[in-house]
Design a protein around this motif. Structure first.
Motif, PDB file in Angstrom:
ATOM      1  N   GLY A 191       0.978  -1.189  -0.069  1.00 24.18           N
ATOM      2  CA  GLY A 191      -0.298   0.403  -0.259  1.00 24.18           C
ATOM      3  C   GLY A 191       0.575   1.240   0.027  1.00 24.18           C
ATOM      4  N   LEU A 192       1.654   1.546  -0.609  1.00 26.85           N
ATOM      5  CA  LEU A 192       2.921   2.351  -0.159  1.00 26.85           C
ATOM      6  C   LEU A 192       3.258   3.208  -1.542  1.00 26.85           C
ATOM      7  N   ASN A 193       2.263   3.127  -2.269  1.00 23.50           N
ATOM      8  CA  ASN A 193       1.911   3.809  -4.018  1.00 23.50           C
ATOM      9  C   ASN A 193       1.169   5.137  -3.298  1.00 23.50           C
ATOM     10  N   LEU A 194       0.131   5.367  -2.326  1.00 18.80           N
ATOM     11  CA  LEU A 194      -0.437   7.032  -1.431  1.00 18.80           C
ATOM     12  C   LEU A 194      -1.079   6.819  -2.378  1.00 18.80           C
ATOM     13  N   SER A 195      -1.818   6.326  -3.745  1.00 17.31           N
ATOM     14  CA  SER A 195      -2.954   7.098  -4.133  1.00 17.31           C
ATOM     15  C   SER A 195      -4.316   6.098  -4.789  1.00 17.31           C
ATOM     16  N   ASN A 196      -4.403   5.645  -3.424  1.00 21.33           N
ATOM     17  CA  ASN A 196      -5.663   5.137  -3.547  1.00 21.33           C
ATOM     18  C   ASN A 196      -5.493   4.098  -4.816  1.00 21.33           C
ATOM     19  N   LEU A 197      -4.557   3.807  -5.596  1.00 21.83           N
ATOM     20  CA  LEU A 197      -4.768   2.554  -6.444  1.00 21.83           C
ATOM     21  C   LEU A 197      -5.123   0.975  -5.875  1.00 21.83           C
ATOM     22  N   ASN A 198      -5.240   0.929  -4.439  1.00 19.71           N
ATOM     23  CA  ASN A 198      -5.698  -0.465  -4.191  1.00 19.71           C
ATOM     24  C   ASN A 198      -7.112  -0.217  -3.358  1.00 19.71           C
ATOM     25  N   PRO A 199      -7.846   0.128  -4.284  1.00 24.43           N
ATOM     26  CA  PRO A 199      -9.538  -0.001  -3.963  1.00 24.43           C
ATOM     27  C   PRO A 199      -9.951  -1.471  -3.495  1.00 24.43           C
ATOM     28  N   ASP A 200      -9.053  -2.046  -4.865  1.00 26.37           N
ATOM     29  CA  ASP A 200      -9.488  -3.835  -5.081  1.00 26.37           C
ATOM     30  C   ASP A 200      -8.890  -4.410  -5.201  1.00 26.37           C
ATOM     31  N   LEU A 201      -7.743  -3.898  -4.112  1.00 27.16           N
ATOM     32  CA  LEU A 201      -6.840  -5.196  -3.644  1.00 27.16           C
ATOM     33  C   LEU A 201      -7.046  -5.648  -1.862  1.00 27.16           C
ATOM     34  N   TYR A 202      -6.411  -6.466  -1.307  1.00 20.20           N
ATOM     35  CA  TYR A 202      -6.175  -6.999  -0.081  1.00 20.20           C
ATOM     36  C   TYR A 202      -5.095  -8.296  -0.098  1.00 20.20           C
ATOM     37  N   ILE A 203      -5.061  -8.033   1.300  1.00 19.42           N
ATOM     38  CA  ILE A 203      -4.412  -9.473   1.153  1.00 19.42           C
ATOM     39  C   ILE A 203      -4.436 -10.047   2.136  1.00 19.42           C
ATOM     40  N   ARG A 204      -4.550 -11.972   2.397  1.00 16.23           N
ATOM     41  CA  ARG A 204      -4.816 -12.729   2.779  1.00 16.23           C
ATOM     42  C   ARG A 204      -4.157 -13.804   3.775  1.00 16.23           C
ATOM     43  N   PRO A 205      -3.982 -14.179   4.729  1.00 10.83           N
ATOM     44  CA  PRO A 205      -2.719 -14.766   5.472  1.00 10.83           C
ATOM     45  C   PRO A 205      -3.069 -15.526   4.770  1.00 10.83           C
ATOM     46  N   CYS A 206      -1.569 -16.693   4.480  1.00 11.36           N
ATOM     47  CA  CYS A 206      -1.439 -18.229   4.246  1.00 11.36           C
ATOM     48  C   CYS A 206      -0.855 -19.038   5.609  1.00 11.36           C
ATOM     49  N   GLY A 207      -1.111 -18.316   6.363  1.00 11.21           N
ATOM     50  CA  GLY A 207      -1.567 -19.124   8.115  1.00 11.21           C
ATOM     51  C   GLY A 207      -1.378 -17.776   9.680  1.00 11.21           C
ATOM     52  N   ASN A 208      -0.646 -18.201  10.100  1.00 12.99           N
ATOM     53  CA  ASN A 208      -0.716 -17.289  11.474  1.00 12.99           C
ATOM     54  C   ASN A 208      -0.016 -15.801  10.762  1.00 12.99           C
ATOM     55  N   ILE A 209       0.098 -14.689  11.388  1.00 12.36           N
ATOM     56  CA  ILE A 209       0.711 -13.804  11.263  1.00 12.36           C
ATOM     57  C   ILE A 209       0.924 -12.281  11.919  1.00 12.36           C
ATOM     58  N   GLN A 210       1.808 -11.916  11.635  1.00 12.85           N
ATOM     59  CA  GLN A 210       1.632 -10.282  12.643  1.00 12.85           C
ATOM     60  C   GLN A 210       2.324  -9.343  11.572  1.00 12.85           C
ATOM     61  N   CYS A 211       1.590  -8.120  12.044  1.00 19.44           N
ATOM     62  CA  CYS A 211       1.172  -7.188  11.191  1.00 19.44           C
ATOM     63  C   CYS A 211       1.401  -6.237  11.810  1.00 19.44           C
ATOM     64  N   GLU A 212       0.612  -4.967  10.770  1.00 23.83           N
ATOM     65  CA  GLU A 212       0.250  -3.380  11.447  1.00 23.83           C
ATOM     66  C   GLU A 212       0.117  -2.879  10.098  1.00 23.83           C
ATOM     67  N   ILE A 213      -0.874  -2.014  10.822  1.00 22.60           N
ATOM     68  CA  ILE A 213      -1.846  -0.900   9.737  1.00 22.60           C
ATOM     69  C   ILE A 213      -1.058   0.336   9.978  1.00 22.60           C
ATOM     70  N   ILE A 214      -1.293   0.789   9.068  1.00 18.92           N
ATOM     71  CA  ILE A 214      -1.024   2.545   9.209  1.00 18.92           C
ATOM     72  C   ILE A 214      -1.778   2.711   8.185  1.00 18.92           C
ATOM     73  N   GLU A 215      -2.305   4.454   8.361  1.00 21.66           N
ATOM     74  CA  GLU A 215      -3.220   5.736   7.434  1.00 21.66           C
ATOM     75  C   GLU A 215      -2.076   6.481   6.847  1.00 21.66           C
ATOM     76  N   HIS A 216      -2.817   6.154   5.562  1.00 25.23           N
ATOM     77  CA  HIS A 216      -1.490   6.899   4.332  1.00 25.23           C
ATOM     78  C   HIS A 216      -0.985   8.660   5.224  1.00 25.23           C
ATOM     79  N   SER A 217      -1.926   9.000   5.925  1.00 22.52           N
ATOM     80  CA  SER A 217      -1.721  10.854   5.777  1.00 22.52           C
ATOM     81  C   SER A 217      -0.721  10.081   7.019  1.00 22.52           C
ATOM     82  N   GLU A 218      -0.867   9.479   7.414  1.00 22.91           N
ATOM     83  CA  GLU A 218       0.893   9.349   8.719  1.00 22.91           C
ATOM     84  C   GLU A 218       1.696   8.741   8.260  1.00 22.91           C
ATOM     85  N   VAL A 219       1.770   7.909   7.356  1.00 22.58           N
ATOM     86  CA  VAL A 219       3.172   7.830   6.000  1.00 22.58           C
ATOM     87  C   VAL A 219       3.560   8.729   5.377  1.00 22.58           C
TER      88      VAL A 219
END
Length: 200
Positions: free
Chosen positions: A66-94
């Protein structure tokens, strides 16, 4: 995928990541990327397209989405292939943190590499026949990180990236195996013989 710019990922994550915001997510989680940046700290995920669930690629930590920061991702998602650890950050904070810590060069280099991978993937999908498409997917699977290759069986990998029927994939794989072009054990890709595949 093992050809992402790891040094840029490390520089970016060092600035954006906050330990207290890292959370665990199970396999059943779906994380949409619209106006979000996701830092993957542990595990493997599939990057998917919402409208048909087509998999663009499998990625292991550390990774950033999601680093393109241009809202080109509305149709994309990520799906874990097992347990994961991650953090979610809003574009404004980035954007705020990138300005403060002057990491735009690292972000640009990372984004360029990911764009190159996306174009390469698109070119693979333009294969002219089912056989060529399956062989292209097998070659892509061979270049994946070991952690991806050890978790995702070849049939699932091919089917998720092409939307071909399972029976069609199984039939072609059996044919390729009979010629000695591919070796599969317990569903996992072991090796490819490119010289054989080029002659089929």
């Amino acid at each position: 995928m093992d050809n992402t710019p790891k040094e840029n990922i490390s520089q970016i994550m060092a600035v954006l990541s906050v330990n207290t915001k890292i959370h665990s997510h199970p396999r059943s989680t779906i994380i949409f990327l619209a106006e979000k940046c996701v830092l993957l700290h542990k595990g493997v995920v599939a990057l998917c397209r919402q409208r048909d669930n087509l998999v663009y690629g499998y990625y292991s930590a550390p990774m950033i989405f999601g680093l393109n920061l241009s809202n080109l991702n509305p149709d994309l998602y990520i799906r874990p292939c097992g347990n994961i650890q991650c953090e979610i950050i809003e574009h404004s904070e980035v954007i705020k943190l990138a300005d403060e810590h002057k990491i735009w060069k690292s972000i640009a280099l990372f984004s360029m590499k990911m764009t190159s991978q996306a174009l390469h993937y698109h070119n693979r999908l333009t294969a002219t026949s089912t056989r060529e498409l399956i062989i292209a997917c097998l070659m892509a699977l061979e270049t994946e990180d070991d952690i991806v290759r050890s978790r995702i069986v070849a049939v699932d990998y091919i089917q998720s990236r092409t939307n071909l029927s399972r029976s069609a994939v199984m039939k072609l794989l059996a044919e390729l195996k009979s010629y000695g072009g591919v070796t599969i054990s317990k569903g996992l890709l072991v090796s490819l013989d490119k010289a054989v595949l080029d002659t089929i």
